[in-house]
Design a protein around this motif. Structure first.
Motif, PDB file in Angstrom:
ATOM      1  N   ASP A 168       0.836  -1.207   0.000  1.00  0.00           N
ATOM      2  CA  ASP A 168       0.000   0.000   0.000  1.00  0.00           C
ATOM      3  C   ASP A 168       0.865   1.250   0.000  1.00  0.00           C
ATOM      4  N   SER A 224       0.689   4.417  -2.710  1.00  0.00           N
ATOM      5  CA  SER A 224       0.552   5.802  -2.260  1.00  0.00           C
ATOM      6  C   SER A 224       1.778   6.633  -2.613  1.00  0.00           C
ATOM      7  N   GLU A 240      -3.299  -0.113   9.839  1.00  0.00           N
ATOM      8  CA  GLU A 240      -4.467  -1.004   9.789  1.00  0.00           C
ATOM      9  C   GLU A 240      -5.213  -1.018  11.117  1.00  0.00           C
ATOM     10  N   HIS A 288      -7.321   2.078  11.437  1.00  0.00           N
ATOM     11  CA  HIS A 288      -8.556   1.915  10.650  1.00  0.00           C
ATOM     12  C   HIS A 288      -9.564   1.050  11.394  1.00  0.00           C
ATOM     13  N   GLY A 344      -8.793   6.802   6.596  1.00  0.00           N
ATOM     14  CA  GLY A 344      -9.408   6.654   5.280  1.00  0.00           C
ATOM     15  C   GLY A 344     -10.056   7.952   4.846  1.00  0.00           C
ATOM     16  N   SER A 380     -13.452   9.684  -0.621  1.00  0.00           N
ATOM     17  CA  SER A 380     -13.325   9.360  -2.035  1.00  0.00           C
ATOM     18  C   SER A 380     -11.875   9.531  -2.461  1.00  0.00           C
ATOM     19  N   GLU A 381     -11.577   9.004  -3.607  1.00  0.00           N
ATOM     20  CA  GLU A 381     -10.205   9.067  -4.105  1.00  0.00           C
ATOM     21  C   GLU A 381      -9.992  10.314  -4.945  1.00  0.00           C
ATOM     22  N   LYS A 416      -6.265   8.616  -0.627  1.00  0.00           N
ATOM     23  CA  LYS A 416      -7.319   7.623  -0.474  1.00  0.00           C
ATOM     24  C   LYS A 416      -7.364   7.007   0.916  1.00  0.00           C
ATOM     25  N   GLU A 458      -7.053   3.764   1.752  1.00  0.00           N
ATOM     26  CA  GLU A 458      -7.719   2.455   1.793  1.00  0.00           C
ATOM     27  C   GLU A 458      -6.716   1.330   2.004  1.00  0.00           C
ATOM     28  N   ASP A 517      -5.463  -1.486  -0.984  1.00  0.00           N
ATOM     29  CA  ASP A 517      -5.592  -0.898  -2.327  1.00  0.00           C
ATOM     30  C   ASP A 517      -4.544  -1.458  -3.278  1.00  0.00           C
TER      31      ASP A 517
END
Length: 178
Positions: free
Chosen positions: A4, A8, A92, A95, A128, A131-132, A140, A142, A145
């Motif tokens: 990830d 990014s 993580e 999140h 998070g 939207s992207e 983003k 996420e 991803d």
């Protein structure tokens, strides 16, 4: 997860918030990607398999991430060996349960979590993003991803360079997950 991070980190270079693609040798090598992104910032959102098509870049960035992981692990071990406690924070985990992680951080720092102000619901405090936006610094957020952008070939390149660091952090080798 370094995978990830790679996604990014690559967007960060493309959208101008990073400087690596502005310097050689990357400025020349990545010029076609930069031009494509400038013409259509959603080009890699719409064609995710194209984002990590450059083997040299993937290997470089994976190695860079793995070196950081190893240096951080060595620094944490040295601190612990000298009696200094170290608190690890995982993206993580934030999140999954930001309040529990926040409480653990406060306790680690010797603070009473009950005295902390509640989290605001601002764009920079919740894990998070809604939207992207490929042009944004905070694109983003996420987890996982990387699975949209990795092909078996990209997984191989990344694992060659950073597989040991992934395993050190407990991510394992998920080549066959694709």
């Amino acid at each position: 997860d370094g995978r990830d991070v790679l996604v990014s980190f690559t967007y960060l270079q493309l959208n101008g918030h990073g400087q690596i693609f502005r310097r050689e040798p990357w400025a020349t090598q990545m010029r076609p990607m930069l031009d494509r992104f400038a013409a259509d910032p959603h080009c890699y959102v719409n064609n995710p398999q194209d984002l990590l098509a450059d083997e040299r870049w993937v290997r470089f960035a994976a190695r860079h991430w793995a070196e950081r992981v190893e240096a951080d692990a060595a620094a944490a071990a040295a601190l612990r060996a000298h009696g200094t406690e170290v608190h690890e924070v995982r993206y993580e985990a934030l999140h999954a349960d930001v309040e529990a992680e926040r409480e653990a951080m406060y306790r680690f720092l010797g603070l009473d979590p009950r005295e902390a102000a509640p989290l605001s619901r601002g764009k920079d405090t919740a894990p998070g993003l809604a939207s992207e936006d490929p042009t944004a610094f905070r694109r983003k957020g996420e987890i996982g991803d990387w699975k949209r952008h990795f092909s078996p070939r990209v997984s191989e390149w990344f694992n060659d360079e950073a597989g040991a660091a992934l395993r050190r952090l407990g991510y394992g080798n998920e080549r066959n997950e694709l």
